[in-house]
Structure formats: C-alpha cells, structure tokens
Design a protein around this motif. Structure first.
Motif, mmCIF file in Angstrom:
data_model
loop_
_atom_site.group_PDB
_atom_site.id
_atom_site.type_symbol
_atom_site.label_atom_id
_atom_site.label_comp_id
_atom_site.label_asym_id
_atom_site.label_seq_id
_atom_site.Cartn_x
_atom_site.Cartn_y
_atom_site.Cartn_z
ATOM 1 N N VAL A 198 27.725 29.898 16.949
ATOM 2 C CA VAL A 198 28.549 28.748 17.335
ATOM 3 C C VAL A 198 28.193 27.524 16.492
ATOM 4 N N ILE A 199 26.905 27.326 16.268
ATOM 5 C CA ILE A 199 26.486 26.187 15.437
ATOM 6 C C ILE A 199 27.024 26.326 14.020
ATOM 7 N N CYS A 200 26.939 27.525 13.454
ATOM 8 C CA CYS A 200 27.448 27.734 12.094
ATOM 9 C C CYS A 200 28.958 27.522 12.025
ATOM 10 N N LEU A 201 29.693 28.052 13.034
ATOM 11 C CA LEU A 201 31.149 27.869 13.031
ATOM 12 C C LEU A 201 31.524 26.411 13.205
ATOM 13 N N THR A 202 30.817 25.706 14.077
ATOM 14 C CA THR A 202 31.117 24.288 14.285
ATOM 15 C C THR A 202 30.853 23.471 13.024
ATOM 16 N N CYS A 203 29.747 23.741 12.369
ATOM 17 C CA CYS A 203 29.456 23.015 11.133
ATOM 18 C C CYS A 203 30.501 23.304 10.059
ATOM 19 N N THR A 204 30.975 24.543 10.007
ATOM 20 C CA THR A 204 31.999 24.878 9.010
ATOM 21 C C THR A 204 33.308 24.148 9.299
ATOM 22 N N VAL A 205 33.716 24.120 10.579
ATOM 23 C CA VAL A 205 34.949 23.417 10.952
ATOM 24 C C VAL A 205 34.847 21.926 10.651
ATOM 25 N N VAL A 206 33.708 21.334 10.959
ATOM 26 C CA VAL A 206 33.522 19.902 10.695
ATOM 27 C C VAL A 206 33.545 19.628 9.208
ATOM 28 N N ALA A 207 32.858 20.452 8.435
ATOM 29 C CA ALA A 207 32.780 20.199 6.989
ATOM 30 C C ALA A 207 34.120 20.392 6.304
ATOM 31 N N VAL A 208 34.844 21.444 6.682
ATOM 32 C CA VAL A 208 36.115 21.752 6.000
ATOM 33 C C VAL A 208 37.275 20.972 6.608
ATOM 34 N N GLY A 209 37.458 21.074 7.922
ATOM 35 C CA GLY A 209 38.615 20.445 8.558
ATOM 36 C C GLY A 209 38.513 18.933 8.602
ATOM 37 N N TYR A 210 37.470 18.418 9.242
ATOM 38 C CA TYR A 210 37.341 16.979 9.382
ATOM 39 C C TYR A 210 37.111 16.304 8.039
ATOM 40 N N GLY A 211 36.378 16.951 7.152
ATOM 41 C CA GLY A 211 36.145 16.353 5.833
ATOM 42 C C GLY A 211 37.425 16.192 5.037
ATOM 43 N N SER A 212 38.260 17.216 5.080
ATOM 44 C CA SER A 212 39.541 17.113 4.353
ATOM 45 C C SER A 212 40.456 16.064 4.978
ATOM 46 N N PHE A 213 40.517 16.022 6.312
ATOM 47 C CA PHE A 213 41.366 15.050 6.982
ATOM 48 C C PHE A 213 40.886 13.625 6.722
ATOM 49 N N TYR A 214 39.597 13.407 6.749
ATOM 50 C CA TYR A 214 39.057 12.079 6.469
ATOM 51 C C TYR A 214 39.329 11.677 5.023
ATOM 52 N N ASN A 215 39.287 12.621 4.130
ATOM 53 C CA ASN A 215 39.553 12.326 2.725
ATOM 54 C C ASN A 215 41.001 11.899 2.521
ATOM 55 N N LEU A 216 41.907 12.528 3.276
ATOM 56 C CA LEU A 216 43.322 12.142 3.143
ATOM 57 C C LEU A 216 43.591 10.753 3.706
ATOM 58 N N LEU A 217 42.870 10.385 4.771
ATOM 59 C CA LEU A 217 43.119 9.083 5.390
ATOM 60 C C LEU A 217 42.529 7.935 4.589
ATOM 61 N N THR A 218 41.459 8.129 3.921
ATOM 62 C CA THR A 218 40.780 7.039 3.216
ATOM 63 C C THR A 218 41.062 7.032 1.721
ATOM 64 N N ARG A 219 41.769 7.986 1.216
ATOM 65 C CA ARG A 219 41.986 8.086 -0.234
ATOM 66 C C ARG A 219 43.234 7.298 -0.640
ATOM 67 N N THR A 220 43.210 6.581 -1.795
ATOM 68 C CA THR A 220 44.358 5.834 -2.343
ATOM 69 C C THR A 220 44.893 6.560 -3.576
ATOM 70 N N PHE A 221 46.248 6.551 -3.695
ATOM 71 C CA PHE A 221 46.898 7.262 -4.795
ATOM 72 C C PHE A 221 47.552 6.241 -5.721
ATOM 73 N N GLN A 222 47.409 6.376 -7.039
ATOM 74 C CA GLN A 222 48.004 5.516 -8.066
ATOM 75 C C GLN A 222 48.646 6.386 -9.135
ATOM 76 N N VAL A 223 49.859 5.867 -9.653
ATOM 77 C CA VAL A 223 50.583 6.592 -10.705
ATOM 78 C C VAL A 223 50.160 6.021 -12.054
ATOM 79 N N GLU A 224 49.639 6.832 -12.888
ATOM 80 C CA GLU A 224 49.182 6.412 -14.205
ATOM 81 C C GLU A 224 50.127 6.967 -15.278
ATOM 82 N N GLU A 225 50.408 6.094 -16.282
ATOM 83 C CA GLU A 225 51.267 6.532 -17.386
ATOM 84 C C GLU A 225 50.532 7.567 -18.222
#
Length: 442
Positions: free
Chosen positions: A393-420
């Motif tokens: 359970v500890i291993c599965l929880t750590c995997t879910v937090v690292a993959v799921g929450y990490g990706s979601f947090y990255n999408l919320l805090t990341r800024t996108f810019q268009v470069e020529e």
C-alpha cells in the motif's frame, strides 16, 4: 556428582564481598559452571530510596547479544577486571548449551543480635558447556592450579567416576538440606602438587550414562491448545519427596495481551482437585500492567500438581509488534517459592560462614530450607497481520502521488509561451552582409 568450588577470602570491612565458582560435570558429558557473587552494604535502604519494593522481577527472553552481560558485570565492585569476573567472556558464555543470569537483593543482619541492618545483593550466573561441540569430544576434563572441593557423595568408593590424584582429606557440608561429602585438595600443602609443582585434577567417568537425580521441588510450564484465538497455560509442580507434603507459593505474571479467564483456573493433584488455601489475583490493564496471580498450594508427597488456566489472545496495533513478529512473544517464567523438607537439620547460627553454594536463607524450622525455582519462559504466537500488505500500500500510494499528483501540479503551475522558429545559419549570414551594405534584411 563431583562439584568443584573456588572461594575467596571474606573482607574484614563493614561492606563485604565474596565470590565463588562451582563446577559440576554432568552425566551427559557437559560441564555446569555456577558463578555466585555476594555484595553486602552496611546501610539501611528503607530509610532513604521508598519502603515499597518489588518482591520479584522476571524478564522475558531476549535476543542473545554480547552486550547483555555488560550491565550485569558493572554491578560488581571491580567489574570484570579482577577476581572470577575475568572468566566471564561473552563469546564463550553465549556459545554454550544453556545460559542464565540473575540478581537477588534482600535485607540481612550484621551480627548475632541483628542491631545493624544491611542489604545483600547476590549475582548468579549459570552456564552449561558442551564438551563435544567445543572440540574435546571426550568424557573427561581437568583443572590446573585451582583450589577445589570434589563432591564424592554419589561415588564414595569410586563406583561412578575416578579421581586422579586421590586425596585422603574429606569434608562435609549441608547443601540445600542434604549432607554432601567432598574430597579436599589443599593448595597450602606442598604434597598436594607432587614433584611437578602443579595440580592436575582429572575426573574420568567409568560409565557412559547414568540416572540424573531430580530435586525435591521443580516445575515446568507449557502452552496448550490450537489456533490463534484461545489457549491454555499449564504449570506442572513436582514434589519428589517420598513421604512429606509441603506448601508452595506460585506467582504467575502474564502480559496483558493474553486475556486470562480466571474462572477456568483449576488445580489438580493425583487426579483430584487441590483447592489453594490462598489466592490473590490482580487483573491486567491494556498496555499498562500485566496479570498478577499468586496462590498457595499444598503439594502432596510424591505427586505432580497441575495448574491450568485458559486465555484469549488479544489483537495488537501494528506498531506494537516486534521486528520479528512471526517468531512469537516471550512470556516471563513462573516463580515457585517453598520451604522444602530437609534430610539434615541446618545450623542457622553459622549461616554466614557457609560457602555461597549452600543456603543463605534463615528459617525457624530447622528441618526445612527455602528454595525458589523459576520455570522456563513461554513462547506464544499472536494473531499477526501480513506486513507485506502495508508495504504494498505504501509503494502504491507513493507511486500515485509521484505520477498523478506530480503531473497535475506541473500542469497547474506551468506557463506556456510561443517562440518564433529560429533562422537558419545561411539566412543569418545574409542579413549580416545586407546590414553592412545598407540593404533591407530578408
């Protein structure tokens, strides 16, 4: 059986210290060594540290470690630097067939009129060495340059074993109510050493095996039942005296996670109910105190008294399990205290002059002696969860937090810019040349 004893001189000061080593060869070929150290302080502890004190202290078995002997040796006046304590090597003691150590503290009197109170601390250590595993592989052993008393009571004419060299000096002593005869080797006599100027006492058994004599009082204890919900604790008390009955005080200390059903307590002797004359029971409190059961039982002569009580195993928290829960839980020993009938009347006036392996307990009735016996500890299995599941359970929880929450947090805090898109090298060189010539850039 032959017994070897080494004793030191008594101290003339108010605080006294005595030490003794008794060695007894067993019929199986093993060697039983008993170390005893006695320290007497001329102080009255009850006037200072609380008058309430613990009568018995029982520690369950623990993992064998060389450091377990260190606190015990520190209680000696000189630790392990002088006297018999220099023989207490951890690597030798813990590789033996049997090892046991204890500390007893009791009040004693100084002088015949008991006007000065004192306290005595007696440290005992018993160990059984296996001669065959030690590499000797022979049913004989010897001791060099040591003062010895050889117990020849069971073999006065050399029927069971042979002593070499023989000695005409004999001595008698009363040990636990039995009169024993000893062959004495006096080191102060030059004739004891002979021409080699050293004493080599050799004990050689004439028979391969023999009958082991059982003491008048001894006990056993085991756990019965099946499953991991309920069980029974059986305590067997043996009275091997052929015609004398005597009472025994039984003390049981059971951990709280074994819930005793005290109404199932039964005491039987010779297939008949044996009602105790005194019973004191203190129930346990979860995670605070253990069960305390104390009773006074009359032991018939030449009988086996069985004390049975049922219990239920409790469920522990997962943080309360030891590192190796599948090994089981150790339950402390039972304590048997009794005045055992003696075959020889004891002289209580010279008790302080007796050697340490004799009885130090004063009693009003000279036809009995005090004896305290500890049974073997119990190993009880409790309902144990599968500790691999929390790990998964500890291993599965750590995997879910690292993959799921990490990706979601990255999408919320990341800024996108268009470069020529960057210009090619040829185009950049052309624009530099056109800039030099003053021509508009491409």
């Amino acid at each position: 059986m032959p017994t070897l004893t080494l004793a030191s001189a008594r101290s003339p000061f108010r605080d006294e210290f005595a030490e003794e080593l008794a060695i007894r060869p067993l019929h199986s070929g093993d060697i039983h060594a008993s170390f005893q150290f006695r320290t007497v302080w001329g102080v009255d502890l009850l006037q200072a540290t609380d008058p309430r004190f613990l009568r018995y202290a029982i520690l369950p078995r623990e993992i064998v470690c060389t450091e377990n002997l260190t606190p015990w040796k520190k209680l000696l006046p000189c630790g392990s630097k002088a006297g018999l304590a220099v023989l207490l090597k951890s690597e030798k003691l813990f590789h033996s067939s049997y090892f046991s150590q204890a500390v007893h503290i009791r009040p004693v009197c100084q002088g015949m009129h008991c006007t000065v109170p004192s306290w005595e601390m007696r440290q005992t250590l018993n160990v059984v060495f296996d001669l065959y595993t030690s590499g000797q592989g022979k049913r004989e052993w010897s001791m060099f340059k040591i003062k010895i008393y050889v117990d020849v009571t069971d073999s006065p004419q050399g029927e069971l074993f042979e002593l070499s060299p023989p000695t005409p000096l004999l001595s008698q002593a009363v040990v636990l109510g039995d009169r024993r005869t000893y062959s004495v080797y006096d080191l102060t006599d030059p004739g004891t050493f002979g021409k080699v100027r050293s004493l080599n006492l050799l004990v050689r058994w004439k028979a391969d095996n023999g009958d082991m004599l059982r003491p008048l009082l001894h006990g056993e204890r085991y756990v019965a039942g099946f499953g991991l919900q309920t069980g029974e604790i059986h305590t067997l008390i043996y009275n091997n005296h052929p015609y004398r009955a005597f009472p025994v005080l039984l003390l049981e200390t059971v951990p709280w996670y074994l819930r005793l059903y005290i109404h199932t307590l039964t005491v039987t002797s010779k297939n008949r109910e044996n009602k105790p004359s005194y019973i004191h029971y203190q129930p346990s409190k979860d995670r605070l105190r253990p069960h305390l059961l104390e009773m006074l039982v009359q032991l018939p002569p030449n009988s086996v008294t069985e004390v049975t009580v049922q219990f239920e195993r409790a469920l522990l928290k997962w943080t309360e399990y030891p590192p190796d829960p599948n090994h089981g839980f150790y339950v402390g020993s039972s304590v048997l205290s009794a005045l055992v009938p003696s075959l020889v009347a004891m002289d209580t006036n010279i008790t302080q002059e007796h050697p340490l392996f004799s009885s130090f307990f004063l009693c009003k009735e000279e036809s009995s002696y005090f004896m305290r016996v500890y049974t073997e500890p119990l190993l009880v299995n409790l309902p144990t969860p599968d500790f691999s599941m929390p790990y998964n359970v500890i291993c599965l929880t750590c995997t879910v937090v690292a993959v799921g929450y990490g990706s979601f947090y990255n999408l919320l805090t990341r800024t996108f810019q268009v470069e020529e898109p960057s210009q090619s090298l040829a185009k950049r060189l052309a624009n530099v040349i056109r800039r030099w010539r003053g021509v508009p850039q491409l």
